[in-house]
Design an enzyme around this catalytic site. Structure first.
Site, PDB file in Angstrom:
ATOM      1  N   HIS A  82       0.855  -1.189   0.000  1.00 41.60           N
ATOM      2  CA  HIS A  82       0.000   0.000   0.000  1.00 41.60           C
ATOM      3  C   HIS A  82       0.891   1.239   0.000  1.00 41.60           C
ATOM      4  O   HIS A  82       1.958   1.247   0.607  1.00 41.60           O
ATOM      5  CB  HIS A  82      -0.907   0.033   1.236  1.00 41.60           C
ATOM      6  CG  HIS A  82      -1.740   1.281   1.325  1.00 41.60           C
ATOM      7  ND1 HIS A  82      -2.882   1.452   0.583  1.00 41.60           N
ATOM      8  CD2 HIS A  82      -1.572   2.424   2.043  1.00 41.60           C
ATOM      9  CE1 HIS A  82      -3.388   2.645   0.845  1.00 41.60           C
ATOM     10  NE2 HIS A  82      -2.618   3.259   1.728  1.00 41.60           N
ATOM     11  N   ASP A 161     -15.934   3.222   7.327  1.00 40.29           N
ATOM     12  CA  ASP A 161     -14.891   4.144   6.900  1.00 40.29           C
ATOM     13  C   ASP A 161     -15.414   5.153   5.887  1.00 40.29           C
ATOM     14  O   ASP A 161     -15.008   6.320   5.898  1.00 40.29           O
ATOM     15  CB  ASP A 161     -13.711   3.367   6.311  1.00 40.29           C
ATOM     16  CG  ASP A 161     -12.609   4.286   5.809  1.00 40.29           C
ATOM     17  OD1 ASP A 161     -12.044   5.010   6.642  1.00 40.29           O
ATOM     18  OD2 ASP A 161     -12.331   4.286   4.606  1.00 40.29           O
ATOM     19  N   ARG A 168     -14.769  13.452   7.945  1.00 40.61           N
ATOM     20  CA  ARG A 168     -13.419  13.967   8.183  1.00 40.61           C
ATOM     21  C   ARG A 168     -13.084  15.050   7.168  1.00 40.61           C
ATOM     22  O   ARG A 168     -12.474  16.064   7.485  1.00 40.61           O
ATOM     23  CB  ARG A 168     -12.385  12.847   8.090  1.00 40.61           C
ATOM     24  CG  ARG A 168     -12.335  11.928   9.304  1.00 40.61           C
ATOM     25  CD  ARG A 168     -11.482  10.698   9.011  1.00 40.61           C
ATOM     26  NE  ARG A 168     -10.126  11.052   8.609  1.00 40.61           N
ATOM     27  CZ  ARG A 168      -9.332  10.258   7.905  1.00 40.61           C
ATOM     28  NH1 ARG A 168      -9.754   9.066   7.503  1.00 40.61           N
ATOM     29  NH2 ARG A 168      -8.104  10.633   7.611  1.00 40.61           N
ATOM     30  N   SER A 183      -8.317   3.974   8.916  1.00 41.23           N
ATOM     31  CA  SER A 183      -8.951   3.954   7.597  1.00 41.23           C
ATOM     32  C   SER A 183      -8.184   3.048   6.646  1.00 41.23           C
ATOM     33  O   SER A 183      -8.760   2.180   5.974  1.00 41.23           O
ATOM     34  CB  SER A 183      -9.019   5.377   7.036  1.00 41.23           C
ATOM     35  OG  SER A 183      -9.502   5.384   5.711  1.00 41.23           O
ATOM     36  N   LYS A 187      -9.259  -1.423   5.636  1.00 40.57           N
ATOM     37  CA  LYS A 187      -9.474  -1.933   4.278  1.00 40.57           C
ATOM     38  C   LYS A 187      -8.416  -2.965   3.890  1.00 40.57           C
ATOM     39  O   LYS A 187      -8.725  -3.952   3.205  1.00 40.57           O
ATOM     40  CB  LYS A 187      -9.489  -0.764   3.295  1.00 40.57           C
ATOM     41  CG  LYS A 187     -10.727   0.122   3.441  1.00 40.57           C
ATOM     42  CD  LYS A 187     -10.694   1.356   2.575  1.00 40.57           C
ATOM     43  CE  LYS A 187      -9.785   2.410   3.117  1.00 40.57           C
ATOM     44  NZ  LYS A 187      -9.975   3.742   2.519  1.00 40.57           N
TER      45      LYS A 187
END
Length: 432
Positions: A82, A161, A168, A183, A187
């Site tokens: 990621h 989320d 947010r 967050s 995922k």
């Protein structure tokens, strides 16, 4: 349990109990807690922070609020990567192919871009016919047979989320590290992988401009992953200038293919080898990072990584001939060369500014439903620290519009030519 008491506890700096956090997340999903109370707790978290245990509890509650993939049918250690995002960041594309070429399954669930250039999925959709929407069964089968797949989220992953993130965004609590970390990890854990390497960007073109903040986020991500039973590491890498030489969707597919053919930009290759070596060790194919780097480099020289990337393209409905014929992808009508106004050294090359210029050309989104122009972008001929002579090509604008006045002004403001430059290291540190 009353939501106002949960808000009060966090406002006073108390540690929320697992029961309180689960009550909050359940209320978010069922809409039994109104937006104004969710926003109040988000602001309290922003100012008071969360402990590592609170962050993990919040992450797991958000993960359990929706679907999660069961990848147990895929043999071997499933490894994912990621990135917190940056300009010209096409790292996932060559990385996934190179790691998969070593027999390590890479089930990658990626996202689209919002702002600057497109995300990983948008880049892939510059390839004619490429399908990023796949069923869970098709995704699992492709990873089993091909070794790699890069798709968008399947099912309803971490629905809590989605609502929290939207609030947010409008309450100025986006840059809360506990909320960012939960967050991302909710995922990623829901995606079902066994091991994860996270590329946390720092610098002018990154979400985390300051390295200390990037380290704090990287540490939070790794702690959550470890506490959730995921093998996890984070690499803090530089985003003070764009990664590689090309910024734009089809242009970045070209650069990916160039790298897989052994002649891509040096810093892109270095980042891929750094991240990939950790993935190879995590996947059990190497015992040291040095051995992992050698194995990855070999996938470029023997052509196996390029073959793996082509196999993934074709497995997802794309035209595999783009590997040899870049003209099959969309390209801009005009290529406008911008020359250096003076001689010297590139002392600053703002990733943010270059990204915004690509956005102005149509290569990125300001709203989620904006349509991308896959062929446009910026090609850099000089990078930070490079010498340049007056009149020498500095960059090329790939555009489908004739009026480039504002784009050129943005680019001019993003590049400084001086007498000497300090080039920050590409890899800042590794968070174990």
């Amino acid at each position: 349990m009353r939501m106002v008491e949960v808000i009060d506890h966090k406002r006073q700096g108390q540690v929320l109990t697992p029961a309180e956090i689960n009550f909050f997340v359940e209320g978010v999903v069922t809409h039994t807690i109104p937006d104004y109370q969710i926003s109040a707790l988000l602001m309290a978290i922003y100012f008071q922070g969360m402990t590592s245990e609170e962050q993990t509890t919040l992450t797991m509650a958000m993960m359990n609020s929706g679907d999660h993939l069961d990848l147990s049918a895929i043999p071997g250690v499933k490894v994912d990567k990621h990135s917190t995002g940056g300009v010209g960041d096409k790292t996932s594309l060559p990385l996934a192919a190179m790691v998969a070429a070593l027999g390590i399954p890479v089930p990658m669930i990626s996202g689209r871009g919002l702002g600057h250039t497109g995300g990983t999925l948008d880049k892939l959709e510059a390839i004619p016919g490429f399908q990023v929407a796949r069923s869970e069964a098709a995704f699992i089968n492709q990873v089993k047979t091909t070794g790699v797949a890069i798709i968008g989220a399947t099912g309803e992953v971490a629905p809590a989320d989605k609502r929290i993130y939207a609030l947010r965004d409008v309450t100025d609590t986006v840059d809360s590290i506990p909320l960012i970390a939960s967050s991302i990890m909710s995922k990623k854990i829901a995606s079902g992988t066994d091991a994860l390497v996270i590329d946390v960007k720092t610098g002018a073109g990154a979400f985390m401009k300051d390295e200390s903040a990037a380290k704090e986020l990287a540490t939070a991500l790794v702690q959550i992953g470890r506490q959730a039973g995921l093998v996890c590491k984070a690499i803090i890498s530089d985003m003070n200038q764009p990664l590689g030489n090309k910024v734009g969707n089809a242009l970045e597919i070209e650069e990916t293919l160039d790298l897989l053919k052994g002649h891509g930009p040096a810093e892109l290759l270095e980042l891929v080898l750094t991240l990939g070596s950790h993935m190879v060790v995590m996947g059990g194919k190497a015992t040291t990072l040095a051995q992992g780097r050698e194995m990855l480099a070999a996938t470029l020289t023997d052509g196996s990584a390029l073959a793996k990337f082509k196999a993934m393209i074709e497995a997802q409905g794309g035209n595999g001939q783009v590997v040899t014929d870049y003209a099959l992808m969309p390209h801009a009508k005009y290529q406008v060369v911008v020359s250096a106004p003076q001689s010297g050294v590139i002392t600053s090359l703002s990733a943010d500014g270059i990204g915004i210029a690509a956005l102005m050309l149509g290569g990125g989104r300001q709203k989620a439903d904006d349509q991308l122009d896959y062929g446009v972008g910026i090609e850099l001929h000089k990078k930070l620290g490079d010498e340049v002579k007056a009149g020498e090509p500095l960059l090329t604008i790939h555009a489908n519009q004739t009026d480039l006045t504002e784009v050129k002004a943005r680019l001019a403001a993003s590049i400084t030519i001086g007498s000497a430059a300090t080039v920050p290291p590409l890899i800042h540190q590794v968070i174990e």
